[in-house]
Design an enzyme around this catalytic site. Structure first.
Site, PDB file in Angstrom:
ATOM      1  CE  LYS A  56      -8.612   4.663   5.223  1.00 25.80           C
ATOM      2  NZ  LYS A  56      -8.208   3.354   4.700  1.00 25.80           N
TER       3      LYS A  56
ATOM      4  CG  ASP B  46      -2.038  -1.000   1.113  1.00 24.10           C
ATOM      5  OD1 ASP B  46      -2.166  -1.621   0.027  1.00 24.10           O
ATOM      6  OD2 ASP B  46      -2.789  -1.167   2.092  1.00 24.10           O
TER       7      ASP B  46
HETATM    8  P1  NAD Z   1      -9.134   4.365   1.549  1.00 24.50           P
HETATM    9  O1  NAD Z   1      -9.040   2.951   1.991  1.00 24.50           O
HETATM   10  O2  NAD Z   1      -7.943   5.210   1.691  1.00 24.50           O
HETATM   11  O3  NAD Z   1     -10.337   5.102   2.311  1.00 24.50           O
HETATM   12  C1  NAD Z   1     -11.714   4.886   2.064  1.00 24.50           C
HETATM   13  C2  NAD Z   1     -12.209   3.628   2.691  1.00 24.50           C
HETATM   14  O4  NAD Z   1     -11.879   3.571   4.063  1.00 24.50           O
HETATM   15  C3  NAD Z   1     -13.714   3.487   2.713  1.00 24.50           C
HETATM   16  O5  NAD Z   1     -14.205   3.087   1.470  1.00 24.50           O
HETATM   17  C4  NAD Z   1     -13.901   2.454   3.774  1.00 24.50           C
HETATM   18  O6  NAD Z   1     -13.855   1.176   3.205  1.00 24.50           O
HETATM   19  C5  NAD Z   1     -12.681   2.592   4.657  1.00 24.50           C
HETATM   20  N1  NAD Z   1     -12.954   2.943   6.061  1.00 24.50           N
HETATM   21  C6  NAD Z   1     -12.440   2.255   7.112  1.00 24.50           C
HETATM   22  N2  NAD Z   1     -12.846   2.779   8.259  1.00 24.50           N
HETATM   23  C7  NAD Z   1     -13.661   3.815   7.960  1.00 24.50           C
HETATM   24  C8  NAD Z   1     -14.397   4.755   8.748  1.00 24.50           C
HETATM   25  N3  NAD Z   1     -14.354   4.719  10.074  1.00 24.50           N
HETATM   26  N4  NAD Z   1     -15.115   5.685   8.094  1.00 24.50           N
HETATM   27  C9  NAD Z   1     -15.145   5.745   6.738  1.00 24.50           C
HETATM   28  N5  NAD Z   1     -14.465   4.886   5.936  1.00 24.50           N
HETATM   29  C10 NAD Z   1     -13.726   3.938   6.549  1.00 24.50           C
HETATM   30  O7  NAD Z   1      -9.609   4.474   0.115  1.00 24.50           O
HETATM   31  P2  NAD Z   1      -9.807   3.415  -0.994  1.00 24.50           P
HETATM   32  O8  NAD Z   1     -10.200   4.237  -2.156  1.00 24.50           O
HETATM   33  O9  NAD Z   1     -10.683   2.302  -0.567  1.00 24.50           O
HETATM   34  O10 NAD Z   1      -8.389   2.774  -1.198  1.00 24.50           O
HETATM   35  C11 NAD Z   1      -7.237   3.468  -1.323  1.00 24.50           C
HETATM   36  C12 NAD Z   1      -6.206   2.795  -0.474  1.00 24.50           C
HETATM   37  O11 NAD Z   1      -6.234   1.382  -0.697  1.00 24.50           O
HETATM   38  C13 NAD Z   1      -4.833   3.262  -0.827  1.00 24.50           C
HETATM   39  O12 NAD Z   1      -4.449   4.374  -0.074  1.00 24.50           O
HETATM   40  C14 NAD Z   1      -3.997   2.037  -0.564  1.00 24.50           C
HETATM   41  O13 NAD Z   1      -3.639   2.026   0.803  1.00 24.50           O
HETATM   42  C15 NAD Z   1      -4.944   0.904  -0.839  1.00 24.50           C
HETATM   43  N6  NAD Z   1      -4.751   0.377  -2.207  1.00 24.50           N
HETATM   44  C16 NAD Z   1      -3.666  -0.395  -2.415  1.00 24.50           C
HETATM   45  C17 NAD Z   1      -3.414  -0.907  -3.675  1.00 24.50           C
HETATM   46  C18 NAD Z   1      -2.198  -1.781  -3.867  1.00 24.50           C
HETATM   47  O14 NAD Z   1      -1.934  -2.153  -5.001  1.00 24.50           O
HETATM   48  N7  NAD Z   1      -1.482  -2.112  -2.821  1.00 24.50           N
HETATM   49  C19 NAD Z   1      -4.268  -0.615  -4.740  1.00 24.50           C
HETATM   50  C20 NAD Z   1      -5.369   0.172  -4.497  1.00 24.50           C
HETATM   51  C21 NAD Z   1      -5.607   0.671  -3.239  1.00 24.50           C
END
Ligand code: NAD
Length: 331
Positions: free
Chosen positions: A114, A32
Site C-alpha cells: 500500500k 494518521d
Molecule cells: P486509504 O489511503 O486508506 O486507501 C485508499 C488509497 O490507497 C487509494 O486511494 C490509493 O491512493 C492508495 N493505494 C496505495 N496502494 C494501493 C494499491 N496497491 N491498490 C489500491 N489502492 C492503493 O484511503 P484514503 O481514503 O485515501 O485515506 C484515508 C487514510 O489517509 C487514513 O486512513 C489516514 O491514514 C490518512 N488520512 C490522514 C489524515 C490526517 O489528518 N492525518 C486525514 C485524512 C486521511
C-alpha cells in the site's frame, strides 16, 4: 441517546476538519494513527446506531474536494477508497464475510504494497496519454495532465499488442524516500519550508499550477488497477492478469505484487513486507488485499465508499512501532 448524537456530531466535525487539512491543504494537523482512531470510533458508533448514519458522514464519503484552481474531471467510474483492517482478527473477519457472500472458501487474493502517495487516473486513447486526474472526492478530480506528463515512469505512449482503444489506468504517484530526503535537504539549505513526509511532498508536487516545478520533483508511479475500458479484445480473468497486461504495455507495476491462495499465506505476505518496510525504497503504510477473480469481484460489488472485495491491511503506525521495538529490546 442525545449523548451519542452529540458524540457522533463531534467526531464528524473533527474528521471533516482533518480531511480538509490533509486532502485540500496537503498539511495534516494530526498523525494518521490519530485520524484512523477517530474514524474507527465513528464507524463503531454508527454500526451500533445505523439509524444515525447520514449520506454526508465522513464514513460514507471518499477523500476531499477538488481544488477549483484546476479544471475538474468527472470520473466515468468512481474512484473509491479502501476499507481497513488493523490485525489478524480483522483480516479473518474480512475473509469470513467474503466467503459467506460468495458461498465458497475458494478465494485467492492479489496482495500489493500500500504505497503512501496519491491516487491518480491516467487515460490512454489508442495507446496515447490524453488526460490525468486526481481522485478528488471520488466523483470529481482535478485535471493534472501537464504535471503527470513530467513523471519519467509514466509512459506517454503505450507499447505492445492488444491495447484497448480507451484505457483508464489507475495507480499511485509517490515520492521515493531517497528523492524526498534530497528535496528536503535542498529546501533546508535554501531556508525553505520542508515537507512533513513523502506523501505530502508527492501531493504538493502533483498539485502545482506550474508543471515546470513538478518536473523538478522526484516523483514515481506504480499502476494498480483500471477504470473505464473500451475496445478490449481480450479482457483478463483476474486482477493479477490485468496488472501483468498493464506491465506488458510499458506501465510500471510493483515487483512486490503476489497472488496468495490461503489466509495463512496472506498473513505471511503481510509479515514479510512489514519486516522489509524500512528497506523498501518508498514508504508504505500497509498491504492491499484484493479478491483476485474478477467474477468474484463483480459478485461482491461495492458499498458507498469502498469495494467489498478489497481491504487495506494497515501496518502499526510508525510511532507505535517504535514503542513496540523498544519493549522488545528491553525484554
Ligand atoms: P486509504 O489511503 O486508506 O486507501 C485508499 C488509497 O490507497 C487509494 O486511494 C490509493 O491512493 C492508495 N493505494 C496505495 N496502494 C494501493 C494499491 N496497491 N491498490 C489500491 N489502492 C492503493 O484511503 P484514503 O481514503 O485515501 O485515506 C484515508 C487514510 O489517509 C487514513 O486512513 C489516514 O491514514 C490518512 N488520512 C490522514 C489524515 C490526517 O489528518 N492525518 C486525514 C485524512 C486521511
Amino acid at each position: 441517546m442525545s449523548d451519542i448524537v452529540s458524540q457522533i456530531a463531534t467526531l464528524r466535525a473533527q474528521i471533516e476538519e482533518y480531511n480538509y487539512q490533509y486532502y485540500v491543504l496537503n498539511d495534516p494537523s494530526v498523525p494518521d494513527a490519530e485520524y484512523d482512531r477517530a474514524m474507527r470510533e465513528l464507524i463503531g458508533l454508527e454500526n451500533e446506531h445505523p439509524d444515525l448514519i447520514t449520506p454526508d458522514s465522513p464514513t460514507q464519503k471518499v477523500g476531499g474536494e477538488a481544488l477549483s484552481a484546476f479544471e475538474q474531471v468527472a470520473h466515468e467510474v468512481p474512484m473509491l477508497s479502501l476499507d481497513n483492517v488493523f490485525d489478524d482478527e480483522g483480516f479473518l473477519a474480512f475473509t469470513k464475510r467474503l466467503q459467506d457472500r460468495l458461498g465458497t472458501s475458494d478465494v485467492s487474493f492479489c496482495c500489493e504494497p500500500k504505497l503512501d502517495g496519491l491516487a491518480v487516473s491516467i487515460l490512454y486513447e489508442n495507446g496515447v496519454l490524453v488526460r490525468a486526474a486526481t481522485r478528488g472526492d471520488g466523483q470529481t478530480g482535478e485535471n493534472i495532465t501537464a504535471n503527470v506528463r513530467t513523471i519519467t515512469s509514466v509512459p506517454l505512449k503505450l507499447r505492445g499488442e492488444g491495447i484497448p482503444v480507451r484505457l483508464e489506468v489507475r495507480g499511485e504517484v509517490f515520492m521515493p524516500k531517497a528523492g524526498f530526503e534530497q528535496l528536503n535537504k535542498r529546501a533546508a539549505q535554501l531556508g525553505e519550508k520542508q515537507f512533513a513526509n513523502p506523501r505530502n511532498a508527492a501531493a504538493g508536487s502533483l498539485r502545482q499550477l506550474d508543471s515546470k516545478i513538478t518536473a523538478k520533483r522526484p516523483l514515481a508511479f506504480y499502476a494498480y488497477s483500471t477504470g473505464v475500458i473500451e475496445g478490449d479484445n481480450q479482457p483478463p480473468e483476474s486482477h493479477y492478469q490485468g496488472l501483468m497486461r498493464l506491465k506488458s504495455w510499458g506501465l510500471p507495476v510493483s515487483t512486490e505484487v503476489k497472488v496468495m491462495t490461503t489466509e495463512s499465506d496472506v498473513v505471511a505476505y503481510y509479515k514479510d513486507i512489514l519486516a522489509r518496510r524500512a528497506e523498501l525504497p518508498y514508504e508504505i503504510d500497509g498491504v492491499v488485499l484484493k479478491v483476485d477473480s474478477l467474477v468474484q469481484q463483480q459478485t461482491l460489488g461495492f458499498v458507498s465508499r469502498a469495494p467489498r472485495w478489497a481491504t487495506a491491511f494497515k501496518f502499526p503506525a510508525e510511532e507505535e512501532l517504535t514503542l513496540l521495538e523498544d519493549v522488545e529490546f528491553q525484554v
